[in-house]
Design a protein around this motif. Structure first.
Motif, mmCIF file in Angstrom:
data_model
loop_
_atom_site.group_PDB
_atom_site.id
_atom_site.type_symbol
_atom_site.label_atom_id
_atom_site.label_comp_id
_atom_site.label_asym_id
_atom_site.label_seq_id
_atom_site.Cartn_x
_atom_site.Cartn_y
_atom_site.Cartn_z
ATOM 1 N N MET A 1 86.622 50.948 -98.807
ATOM 2 C CA MET A 1 85.451 50.658 -99.627
ATOM 3 C C MET A 1 85.190 52.123 -100.448
ATOM 4 O O MET A 1 85.045 53.041 -99.787
ATOM 5 C CB MET A 1 84.251 50.276 -98.924
ATOM 6 N N ASN A 2 85.402 52.228 -101.558
ATOM 7 C CA ASN A 2 85.334 53.798 -102.218
ATOM 8 C C ASN A 2 83.809 53.684 -103.106
ATOM 9 O O ASN A 2 83.600 54.878 -103.556
ATOM 10 C CB ASN A 2 86.222 53.767 -103.239
ATOM 11 N N ASP A 3 83.050 52.788 -103.216
ATOM 12 C CA ASP A 3 81.636 52.887 -103.909
ATOM 13 C C ASP A 3 80.628 53.124 -102.698
ATOM 14 O O ASP A 3 80.471 51.869 -101.928
ATOM 15 C CB ASP A 3 81.466 51.692 -104.702
ATOM 16 N N PRO A 4 79.810 53.958 -102.263
ATOM 17 C CA PRO A 4 78.901 54.006 -101.262
ATOM 18 C C PRO A 4 77.453 53.050 -101.494
ATOM 19 O O PRO A 4 77.322 52.909 -102.534
ATOM 20 C CB PRO A 4 78.574 55.621 -101.107
ATOM 21 N N LEU A 5 76.789 52.797 -100.633
ATOM 22 C CA LEU A 5 75.615 52.188 -100.575
ATOM 23 C C LEU A 5 74.415 53.192 -100.437
ATOM 24 O O LEU A 5 74.573 54.087 -99.769
ATOM 25 C CB LEU A 5 75.723 51.269 -99.399
ATOM 26 N N ILE A 6 73.484 52.857 -100.992
ATOM 27 C CA ILE A 6 72.175 53.352 -100.963
ATOM 28 C C ILE A 6 71.332 53.378 -99.668
ATOM 29 O O ILE A 6 71.311 51.788 -99.517
ATOM 30 C CB ILE A 6 71.410 53.493 -102.243
ATOM 31 N N VAL A 7 70.709 53.845 -98.981
ATOM 32 C CA VAL A 7 70.112 53.672 -97.642
ATOM 33 C C VAL A 7 68.727 53.723 -98.216
ATOM 34 O O VAL A 7 68.267 54.553 -98.590
ATOM 35 C CB VAL A 7 70.312 54.425 -96.588
ATOM 36 N N HIS A 8 67.795 52.470 -97.763
ATOM 37 C CA HIS A 8 66.450 52.547 -98.381
ATOM 38 C C HIS A 8 65.555 52.717 -97.014
ATOM 39 O O HIS A 8 65.885 51.951 -95.838
ATOM 40 C CB HIS A 8 66.169 51.196 -98.903
ATOM 41 N N SER A 54 80.651 55.427 -91.661
ATOM 42 C CA SER A 54 81.289 55.728 -93.024
ATOM 43 C C SER A 54 81.580 54.460 -94.133
ATOM 44 O O SER A 54 81.932 54.953 -95.047
ATOM 45 C CB SER A 54 83.064 56.092 -92.532
ATOM 46 N N VAL A 55 81.441 53.404 -93.504
ATOM 47 C CA VAL A 55 81.623 52.315 -94.690
ATOM 48 C C VAL A 55 80.069 52.319 -95.558
ATOM 49 O O VAL A 55 80.507 51.990 -96.847
ATOM 50 C CB VAL A 55 81.429 50.967 -93.991
ATOM 51 N N THR A 57 79.016 55.460 -96.271
ATOM 52 C CA THR A 57 79.076 56.672 -97.228
ATOM 53 C C THR A 57 80.166 56.895 -97.972
ATOM 54 O O THR A 57 80.575 57.946 -98.513
ATOM 55 C CB THR A 57 79.143 58.197 -96.240
ATOM 56 N N ALA A 58 81.143 55.709 -97.854
ATOM 57 C CA ALA A 58 82.481 55.807 -98.411
ATOM 58 C C ALA A 58 83.576 56.803 -97.829
ATOM 59 O O ALA A 58 84.072 57.328 -98.623
ATOM 60 C CB ALA A 58 82.718 55.598 -99.966
ATOM 61 N N SER A 59 83.209 57.306 -96.481
ATOM 62 C CA SER A 59 83.891 58.132 -95.924
ATOM 63 C C SER A 59 83.861 59.800 -96.426
ATOM 64 O O SER A 59 84.661 60.384 -96.353
ATOM 65 C CB SER A 59 85.181 57.991 -95.893
ATOM 66 N N THR A 60 82.919 59.861 -97.362
ATOM 67 C CA THR A 60 82.545 61.016 -98.121
ATOM 68 C C THR A 60 81.690 62.148 -96.920
ATOM 69 O O THR A 60 81.520 63.363 -97.283
ATOM 70 C CB THR A 60 81.687 61.087 -99.276
ATOM 71 N N GLY A 61 81.116 61.575 -95.914
ATOM 72 C CA GLY A 61 80.241 62.348 -95.117
ATOM 73 C C GLY A 61 78.801 62.752 -95.719
ATOM 74 O O GLY A 61 77.962 63.459 -95.380
ATOM 75 N N PHE A 62 78.635 62.022 -96.924
ATOM 76 C CA PHE A 62 77.216 62.327 -97.431
ATOM 77 C C PHE A 62 76.574 60.927 -97.615
ATOM 78 O O PHE A 62 77.279 59.883 -98.045
ATOM 79 C CB PHE A 62 77.506 62.929 -98.817
ATOM 80 N N VAL A 63 75.330 60.951 -97.818
ATOM 81 C CA VAL A 63 74.486 59.631 -97.797
ATOM 82 C C VAL A 63 73.351 59.668 -98.669
ATOM 83 O O VAL A 63 72.578 60.626 -98.786
ATOM 84 C CB VAL A 63 74.014 59.082 -96.351
#
Length: 329
Positions: A1-8, A54-55, A57-63
């Motif tokens: 997955m290359n598009d991260p999700l927003i956490v609410h 990581s799923v 953050t798309a493995s970027t380390g940022f959320v």
């Protein structure tokens, strides 16, 4: 997955449990959340890898984290006792939903439960801004996606504090296709992990060809077109198109933002429409007609134009240059 999700989440305190940031970054984060949460600001920061998978953050380390300005959404988060990672309620790549009927339209053939909380109070996506330390003494707020909170408003919020004076704001345009980039290269670039949602080359798109107008449309384009206008600028072409709507006849940016996605969905669903033509919200002609532009820091034509541009994958109608006629000597 290359598009991260927003956490609410439902609070600043809940957000801090998901992050791995120092005290100065926490102070800046708190300034932002005190001003804009609940509301349309998603803040991207270094994730706590022990908690955030990581799923997400798309493995970027940022959320990216946001606190929604909706009582039902907040109650759902509170009752679950957990942060909720979720995309917008539409088919991937399609126009964002702003009403329950939009969700039903996208998932009419799926077994889904829709909680009807009424229409969105704000018509476009949240601003997505990454917060990080640029150097030992300097911090940066990097705007990846323009939306409900403008750069001017962010500057005003943090500028008065000592820490804010050491924090700069940078705006990065959405990913664009370079003139010399091949389709294969563009798709390869698009496949790379993104640090924020909404960074794909084509996102939130109508199902038919859609263009932003940068010149007077030729009559051949108008015959089977839907025209979405602003402040009556192209009203003279109203009778030449098949379908016409004005985002705000009085030039109110907030009203226009509230109508953008509703009108895009209406236009693509109208019989016989082959293309959608959209007003260029960032033109000088539009800015001169905006009634709330100078006084309203949260809503700007720039944010509206950015939202429209990503709907189209960056496409614009450009006026063709006339070819010079060759004469024999």
């Amino acid at each position: 997955m290359n598009d991260p999700l927003i956490v609410h989440v439902d609070s600043f305190e809940s957000a801090m449990k998901l992050l791995d940031i120092d005290e100065n970054l926490k102070e800046i984060y708190k300034m932002l959340t005190d001003k804009y949460w609940p509301g349309p600001l998603t803040i991207v920061a270094k994730a706590n890898d022990d908690i955030v998978p990581s799923v997400i953050t798309a493995s970027t380390g940022f959320v990216g984290i946001r606190c929604p300005d909706n009582e039902i959404a907040q109650e759902l988060i509170r009752r679950s006792g957990l942060p909720i990672a979720a995309p917008s309620a539409n088919k991937f790549g399609h126009v964002s939903p702003t009403k329950p009927t939009h969700v039903l339209s996208d998932f009419a053939h799926n077994d889904v439960l829709i909680i009807d909380g009424g229409p969105c109070s704000f018509g476009i996506e949240s601003t997505v801004a990454k917060l990080f330390q640029e150097s030992p003494a300097k911090y940066l707020i990097h705007i990846f996606r323009k939306g409900g909170v403008s750069e001017e408003s962010l500057n005003e919020t943090i500028g008065g504090s000592e820490l804010g004076k050491r924090t700069s704001i940078r705006v990065e345009a959405r990913q664009q296709i370079a003139p010399n980039m091949s389709t294969k290269e563009a798709l390869a670039e698009d496949a790379k992990p993104k640090e924020a949602p909404g960074m794909m080359l084509k996102h939130y798109s109508p199902r038919i060809d859609t263009f932003i107008i940068k010149c007077k449309p030729e009559k051949g384009l108008l015959k089977d077109a839907a025209l979405i206008d602003f402040a009556r600028i192209h009203e003279h072409t109203k009778d030449e198109v098949k379908w016409y709507k004005d985002l705000s006849e009085k030039g109110d940016v907030k009203e226009a933002i509230g109508n953008i996605y509703e009108y895009l969905r209406q236009a693509e669903a109208s019989p016989g429409i082959k293309q959608i033509l959209l007003i260029n919200m960032n033109s000088q002609e539009v800015i001169s007609k905006i009634t709330l532009f100078k006084d309203c820091l949260l809503y700007t034509s720039d944010a509206a134009d950015d939202s429209l541009r990503v709907d189209l994958g960056g496409r614009r109608i450009i006026k063709k240059k006339k070819k010079k006629s060759k004469t024999k000597k």
